[in-house]
Motif scaffolding. Structure first.
Motif, short mmCIF file in Angstrom:
data_model
loop_
_atom_site.label_atom_id
_atom_site.label_comp_id
_atom_site.label_asym_id
_atom_site.label_seq_id
_atom_site.Cartn_x
_atom_site.Cartn_y
_atom_site.Cartn_z
N VAL A 1 0.84 -1.19 0.00
CA VAL A 1 0.00 0.00 0.00
C VAL A 1 0.88 1.25 0.00
CG1 VAL A 1 -1.70 1.33 1.32
CG2 VAL A 1 -1.87 -1.17 1.22
N VAL A 2 0.48 2.25 -0.78
CA VAL A 2 1.07 3.56 -0.64
C VAL A 2 0.06 4.44 0.09
CG1 VAL A 2 0.32 4.28 -2.98
CG2 VAL A 2 2.11 5.56 -1.80
N GLU A 3 0.51 5.06 1.18
CA GLU A 3 -0.32 5.96 1.96
C GLU A 3 0.29 7.35 1.88
OE1 GLU A 3 -1.85 6.90 6.52
OE2 GLU A 3 -0.24 5.45 6.18
N VAL A 4 -0.52 8.33 1.52
CA VAL A 4 -0.06 9.71 1.41
C VAL A 4 -0.57 10.50 2.60
CG1 VAL A 4 -0.20 11.82 0.04
CG2 VAL A 4 0.06 9.61 -1.11
N GLY A 5 0.31 11.27 3.22
CA GLY A 5 -0.08 12.09 4.35
C GLY A 5 -0.44 11.29 5.58
N PRO A 6 0.42 10.39 6.03
CA PRO A 6 0.10 9.57 7.20
C PRO A 6 -0.02 10.36 8.49
CG PRO A 6 2.41 9.29 6.58
CD PRO A 6 1.75 10.07 5.48
N GLY A 7 0.57 11.55 8.54
CA GLY A 7 0.46 12.39 9.72
C GLY A 7 1.05 11.72 10.94
N ALA B 1 5.05 3.50 15.14
CA ALA B 1 4.61 2.17 14.76
C ALA B 1 5.21 1.09 15.66
CB ALA B 1 4.97 1.90 13.30
N ALA B 2 6.49 1.22 15.95
CA ALA B 2 7.16 0.25 16.82
C ALA B 2 6.59 0.29 18.23
CB ALA B 2 8.66 0.51 16.83
N ALA B 3 6.35 1.50 18.72
CA ALA B 3 5.84 1.65 20.08
C ALA B 3 4.43 1.11 20.25
CB ALA B 3 5.88 3.13 20.48
N ARG B 4 3.65 1.09 19.15
CA ARG B 4 2.27 0.62 19.22
C ARG B 4 2.15 -0.85 18.84
NH1 ARG B 4 -0.42 4.15 22.19
NH2 ARG B 4 -2.38 3.32 21.36
N GLY B 5 3.29 -1.53 18.67
CA GLY B 5 3.26 -2.97 18.43
C GLY B 5 3.04 -3.39 17.01
N ALA B 6 3.27 -2.50 16.05
CA ALA B 6 3.09 -2.86 14.64
C ALA B 6 4.14 -3.89 14.22
CB ALA B 6 3.19 -1.63 13.76
N PRO B 7 3.81 -4.78 13.28
CA PRO B 7 4.78 -5.77 12.81
C PRO B 7 6.02 -5.09 12.25
CG PRO B 7 2.57 -6.28 12.02
CD PRO B 7 2.50 -4.93 12.62
N ALA B 8 7.19 -5.60 12.60
CA ALA B 8 8.44 -5.00 12.13
C ALA B 8 8.67 -5.32 10.67
CB ALA B 8 9.61 -5.53 12.97
N GLY B 9 9.36 -4.39 9.98
CA GLY B 9 9.78 -4.62 8.61
C GLY B 9 8.72 -4.39 7.55
N GLY C 1 -3.46 1.13 11.29
CA GLY C 1 -4.55 0.26 10.85
C GLY C 1 -4.15 -0.60 9.66
N LEU C 2 -3.42 -0.01 8.73
CA LEU C 2 -2.96 -0.75 7.56
C LEU C 2 -1.96 -1.83 7.95
CD1 LEU C 2 -2.55 2.28 5.13
CD2 LEU C 2 -4.27 0.47 4.95
N LEU C 3 -1.05 -1.49 8.85
CA LEU C 3 -0.06 -2.47 9.31
C LEU C 3 -0.74 -3.59 10.08
CD1 LEU C 3 2.70 0.03 10.47
CD2 LEU C 3 2.85 -1.50 8.49
N ALA C 4 -1.74 -3.26 10.87
CA ALA C 4 -2.47 -4.28 11.62
C ALA C 4 -3.19 -5.25 10.69
CB ALA C 4 -3.46 -3.61 12.56
N ALA C 5 -3.56 -4.78 9.52
CA ALA C 5 -4.26 -5.62 8.54
C ALA C 5 -3.30 -6.50 7.74
CB ALA C 5 -5.08 -4.75 7.60
N GLY C 6 -2.00 -6.34 7.98
CA GLY C 6 -1.03 -7.17 7.29
C GLY C 6 -0.43 -6.57 6.05
N ALA C 7 -0.72 -5.31 5.79
CA ALA C 7 -0.19 -4.67 4.58
C ALA C 7 1.27 -4.26 4.78
CB ALA C 7 -1.02 -3.43 4.23
N GLN C 8 1.97 -4.19 3.66
CA GLN C 8 3.28 -3.52 3.63
C GLN C 8 3.01 -2.10 3.18
OE1 GLN C 8 6.37 -5.78 1.90
NE2 GLN C 8 7.80 -4.07 1.72
N VAL C 9 3.54 -1.11 3.90
CA VAL C 9 3.12 0.27 3.69
C VAL C 9 4.30 1.16 3.29
CG1 VAL C 9 2.05 2.31 4.74
CG2 VAL C 9 1.25 0.00 5.37
N HIS C 10 4.11 1.89 2.18
CA HIS C 10 4.96 3.02 1.83
C HIS C 10 4.23 4.27 2.31
CE1 HIS C 10 7.83 0.91 -0.74
NE2 HIS C 10 6.83 0.31 -1.34
#
Length: 287
Positions: free
Chosen positions: A51-57, A89-97, A64-73
């Motif tokens: 997924v490409v996400e623009v303006g993640p802020g 992302a790391a602090a909130r437990g998102a999957p690494a890498g 939410g995208l990481l929690a769904a299993g997506a790889q995110v740009h």
């Protein structure tokens, strides 16, 4: 398990970073986890989608995208926000890498900068650049197959409008060149910080082949721009400057099977492509 950001976490994170949302960058941060879940579900992402996400802020939708299993740009123009996103992302437990942050302007991003190539666009787009960003990414990233973007409700209506309506115009036609688009829901102002004075809308799209392969996109878009520059005029008159005169515009329109007395708002994208193609043919024909 990835923990999403709520109102208190959003404000605390912004405070730690010294970030105040700015109108210049069109920043309105989503602080409602249920809205994030709704957007991710509506995006209909495949397993391991890129997924490409623009303006993640501050990272609400990113998480939410990481929690769904997506790889995110994640493409973020604000250097402070870009610099903090991976740590959040790391602090909130998102999957690494799975997260790659690009401190860049989405309007200047190129396909070569995003590897692996994204297949989906999912974003809460800044209101002031929403349409240019969507069109630029569809043009620049041929691997994009589908997407879901949150934009100002008025913009959502324009992007998804069909021929014949008052809001049908340049954004409607240009998006239709690339993709089939549909409205995917309304989002209230209350889920944002700061609270905007307008509703937002979700726009879902699926890429499709252009209506014609024998005419360059740039040629078609020039016709579209001319047709809507003076949208109350007939196409014969509106396209006069583009065609080199009203009479020649009428000949091109007839050759394309389009009524010279029609207006641009009546035409689907395929008709604009037919006009551009007819102009290329008649340019070499004798008067």
């Amino acid at each position: 398990m990835t923990e999403l950001l709520g109102p208190a976490e959003i404000r605390a994170l912004a405070g730690r970073l010294g970030v105040a949302p700015t109108k210049r960058l069109g920043q309105n941060f989503v602080h409602d986890p249920n809205t994030v879940r709704r957007i991710v579900a509506a995006a209909e992402l495949a397993p391991d989608e890129v997924v490409v996400e623009v303006g993640p802020g501050l990272g609400s939708l990113t998480l939410g995208l990481l929690a769904a299993g997506a790889q995110v740009h994640a493409v973020e123009v604000d250097p402070v926000l870009a610099g903090a996103l991976a740590q959040t992302a790391a602090a909130r437990g998102a999957p690494a890498g799975r997260l790659t942050v690009h401190a860049a302007d989405a309007l200047r991003i190129t396909a070569g900068e995003l590897r692996p190539a994204p297949t989906a666009l999912v974003a809460n787009l800044p209101y002031n650049v929403a349409v240019p960003v969507v069109l630029h990414l569809l043009a620049e990233l041929p691997t994009l197959e589908h997407g879901l973007v949150m934009v100002q409700k008025e913009v959502a209506d324009r992007l998804t409008a069909g021929p014949g309506g008052k809001v049908y115009g340049i954004p409607s036609v240009k998006l239709a060149w690339y993709a089939a688009a549909r409205p995917a829901g309304r989002v209230p102002p209350s889920v944002f910080w700061p609270v905007p004075n307008v509703d937002s809308g979700l726009v879902a799209f699926t890429r499709r082949e252009p209506p014609r392969a024998d005419v360059p996109r740039a040629d078609v878009f020039r016709v579209v721009d001319a047709a809507f520059a003076q949208r109350r005029k007939t196409l014969r008159a509106a396209l006069a400057g583009w065609a080199g005169g009203a009479d020649r515009a009428a000949r091109v329109l007839v050759a394309a099977g389009v009524d010279p007395g029609a207006r641009g708002e009546a035409l689907a994208v395929g008709a604009f492509a037919d006009i551009a193609a007819a102009a290329n043919v008649t340019a070499t024909a004798p008067e």
